[in-house]
Design a protein around this motif. Sequence first.
Motif, mmCIF file in Angstrom:
data_model
loop_
_atom_site.group_PDB
_atom_site.id
_atom_site.type_symbol
_atom_site.label_atom_id
_atom_site.label_comp_id
_atom_site.label_asym_id
_atom_site.label_seq_id
_atom_site.Cartn_x
_atom_site.Cartn_y
_atom_site.Cartn_z
ATOM 1 N N HIS A 210 -45.792 52.740 -60.091
ATOM 2 C CA HIS A 210 -45.580 52.629 -61.531
ATOM 3 C C HIS A 210 -44.135 52.930 -61.903
ATOM 4 C CE1 HIS A 210 -45.512 56.962 -62.278
ATOM 5 N NE2 HIS A 210 -46.759 57.132 -61.884
ATOM 6 N N ALA A 211 -43.731 52.378 -63.024
ATOM 7 C CA ALA A 211 -42.368 52.589 -63.504
ATOM 8 C C ALA A 211 -42.126 54.084 -63.694
ATOM 9 C CB ALA A 211 -42.153 51.852 -64.822
ATOM 10 N N PRO B 294 -33.256 51.164 -70.131
ATOM 11 C CA PRO B 294 -33.724 51.384 -68.760
ATOM 12 C C PRO B 294 -33.678 50.177 -67.839
ATOM 13 C CG PRO B 294 -35.594 51.063 -70.210
ATOM 14 C CD PRO B 294 -34.364 51.051 -71.095
ATOM 15 N N ASP B 295 -33.389 48.974 -68.324
ATOM 16 C CA ASP B 295 -33.665 47.780 -67.531
ATOM 17 C C ASP B 295 -32.969 47.760 -66.169
ATOM 18 O OD1 ASP B 295 -35.166 47.084 -69.710
ATOM 19 O OD2 ASP B 295 -34.414 45.030 -69.811
ATOM 20 N N ASP B 296 -31.661 47.977 -66.141
ATOM 21 C CA ASP B 296 -30.955 47.913 -64.858
ATOM 22 C C ASP B 296 -31.426 49.010 -63.905
ATOM 23 O OD1 ASP B 296 -29.526 45.688 -65.575
ATOM 24 O OD2 ASP B 296 -27.716 46.786 -66.139
ATOM 25 N N THR B 297 -31.700 50.197 -64.467
ATOM 26 C CA THR B 297 -32.177 51.302 -63.630
ATOM 27 C C THR B 297 -33.531 50.978 -63.018
ATOM 28 O OG1 THR B 297 -30.986 52.913 -64.993
ATOM 29 C CG2 THR B 297 -32.780 53.754 -63.620
ATOM 30 N N VAL B 298 -34.438 50.450 -63.817
ATOM 31 C CA VAL B 298 -35.785 50.148 -63.317
ATOM 32 C C VAL B 298 -35.731 48.987 -62.326
ATOM 33 C CG1 VAL B 298 -38.102 49.397 -63.982
ATOM 34 C CG2 VAL B 298 -36.883 51.093 -65.369
ATOM 35 N N TYR B 299 -34.906 47.986 -62.596
ATOM 36 C CA TYR B 299 -34.748 46.900 -61.627
ATOM 37 C C TYR B 299 -34.255 47.464 -60.294
ATOM 38 C CZ TYR B 299 -33.011 42.838 -59.156
ATOM 39 O OH TYR B 299 -32.785 41.896 -58.190
ATOM 40 N N LEU C 253 -42.072 50.870 -72.134
ATOM 41 C CA LEU C 253 -42.752 49.731 -71.532
ATOM 42 C C LEU C 253 -41.718 48.767 -70.972
ATOM 43 C CD1 LEU C 253 -45.532 49.003 -74.188
ATOM 44 C CD2 LEU C 253 -45.761 50.261 -72.031
ATOM 45 N N MET C 254 -41.941 48.294 -69.787
ATOM 46 C CA MET C 254 -41.064 47.284 -69.205
ATOM 47 C C MET C 254 -41.234 45.980 -69.980
ATOM 48 S SD MET C 254 -41.913 48.206 -65.217
ATOM 49 C CE MET C 254 -41.167 46.719 -64.554
ATOM 50 N N SER C 255 -40.136 45.369 -70.373
ATOM 51 C CA SER C 255 -40.204 44.122 -71.129
ATOM 52 C C SER C 255 -40.642 42.981 -70.217
ATOM 53 C CB SER C 255 -38.838 43.795 -71.724
ATOM 54 O OG SER C 255 -37.922 43.435 -70.695
ATOM 55 N N GLU D 247 -38.718 38.278 -58.997
ATOM 56 C CA GLU D 247 -37.951 37.447 -58.066
ATOM 57 C C GLU D 247 -37.745 38.133 -56.720
ATOM 58 O OE1 GLU D 247 -37.040 34.347 -58.589
ATOM 59 O OE2 GLU D 247 -37.814 34.311 -60.648
ATOM 60 N N LEU D 248 -37.912 39.450 -56.662
ATOM 61 C CA LEU D 248 -37.732 40.161 -55.394
ATOM 62 C C LEU D 248 -38.797 39.699 -54.403
ATOM 63 C CD1 LEU D 248 -37.000 43.692 -56.901
ATOM 64 C CD2 LEU D 248 -35.350 42.173 -55.783
ATOM 65 N N PRO D 249 -38.467 39.631 -53.113
ATOM 66 C CA PRO D 249 -39.310 38.897 -52.159
ATOM 67 C C PRO D 249 -40.710 39.433 -51.978
ATOM 68 C CG PRO D 249 -37.587 40.117 -51.016
ATOM 69 C CD PRO D 249 -37.235 40.128 -52.466
ATOM 70 N N ASN D 250 -40.899 40.758 -52.005
ATOM 71 C CA ASN D 250 -42.233 41.277 -51.754
ATOM 72 C C ASN D 250 -42.891 41.897 -52.981
ATOM 73 O OD1 ASN D 250 -40.065 43.063 -51.081
ATOM 74 N ND2 ASN D 250 -41.447 44.450 -50.028
ATOM 75 N N ILE D 251 -42.441 41.516 -54.163
ATOM 76 C CA ILE D 251 -43.169 41.828 -55.398
ATOM 77 C C ILE D 251 -44.247 40.765 -55.567
ATOM 78 C CG2 ILE D 251 -43.058 41.977 -57.901
ATOM 79 C CD1 ILE D 251 -41.769 44.377 -56.645
ATOM 80 N N VAL D 252 -45.524 41.207 -55.629
ATOM 81 C CA VAL D 252 -46.624 40.243 -55.629
ATOM 82 C C VAL D 252 -47.482 40.294 -56.884
ATOM 83 C CG1 VAL D 252 -46.738 40.288 -53.105
ATOM 84 C CG2 VAL D 252 -48.232 41.823 -54.426
#
Length: 317
Positions: free
Chosen positions: A118-119, A128-133, A158-160, A169-174
């Motif tokens: 979880h975030a 928070p966007d760049d940090t959470v990415y 909340l993540m937008s 777009e990250l390879p193993n995010i499903v």
Amino acid sequence: MKYAKLDAKDYAREHMRGIWAAALNPFRADGALDEAGLTQNINHWIEGLEIKGLFICGKQGEFFSMSIEERKRNFEIAVEACDGRAGTIMSASDQNFDTVLELARHAEACGADYIVVHAPMLHFVTDPDDTVYNYYKAICDEVNIGIAMWSHPDSGYLMSPELCARIAELPNIVAIKYSVPREMYVRLTHMVGDKIHVSTASETEWLDNIIELDWKLYLCSSPPYQFQTAVDRRMHDYTQLAFAGRHDEARRVRDSLDPVRAAFRNTKPGGKPQAHGKYWQELLGQVGGPVRAPLLQLTDAEKAATRAAFEGCGLKL
């Protein structure tokens, strides 16, 4: 691992489908994890209810009260009990980043199918966007296992949809368990297409999301094993009807569960969701047990009210 890192999305698209449930962890009176009880529950959920996958050691499972070694053992028990009959997604969530990685690597090593993270709660951060990415990218860089994001209000933000689509777009995010207002997850679904699974924990919205958004995955909460029995599998049934395009029949079956939903909702004390859920499991013949401190147990009066509502809700045992 059943897939290579760069194949994680394709593998999840094919195999991460249907109803997945978030497991409550049974504890014994002395506070120890009831390993036999958890295995008994898992066998019932898979064989009796045909649940397709299990979310292990999340908030429902009281991970916050467990040591790292207990959480690792929780993963191992679930993999052993599922034995290929159902998928597993292990919560590696933690505020300590090294702990997240340690749990993620253990999930990968012991044969889990996926992890969910979880975030994080963030301090002194207003954008928070760049940090959470970077947080999710750092996890992806370190492990090969497929990863589900999880955004919910407990993080303090909340993540937008735009941030989620970027991380997707990250390879193993499903996948993402997106515990947000419906308009946000609708927008994300349209943005990512079938690149990742988008899901939310609301059982009441599940059917509409199959029909209107072509969702294939319920990820995940406790209704799959709290609103069903081996002889009364209405969530399973309306899901299969919806997948088959028989939408009117699916709605009738879905709506017939309203008394069960009301009985569960109206007897749940606001500060005792895990204790209430475990007692409801016991009424169903599953293994529940106490919650761990500092969570609160149900009072005798709360149990009596829950039992009366359960007995009148129409679930067939």
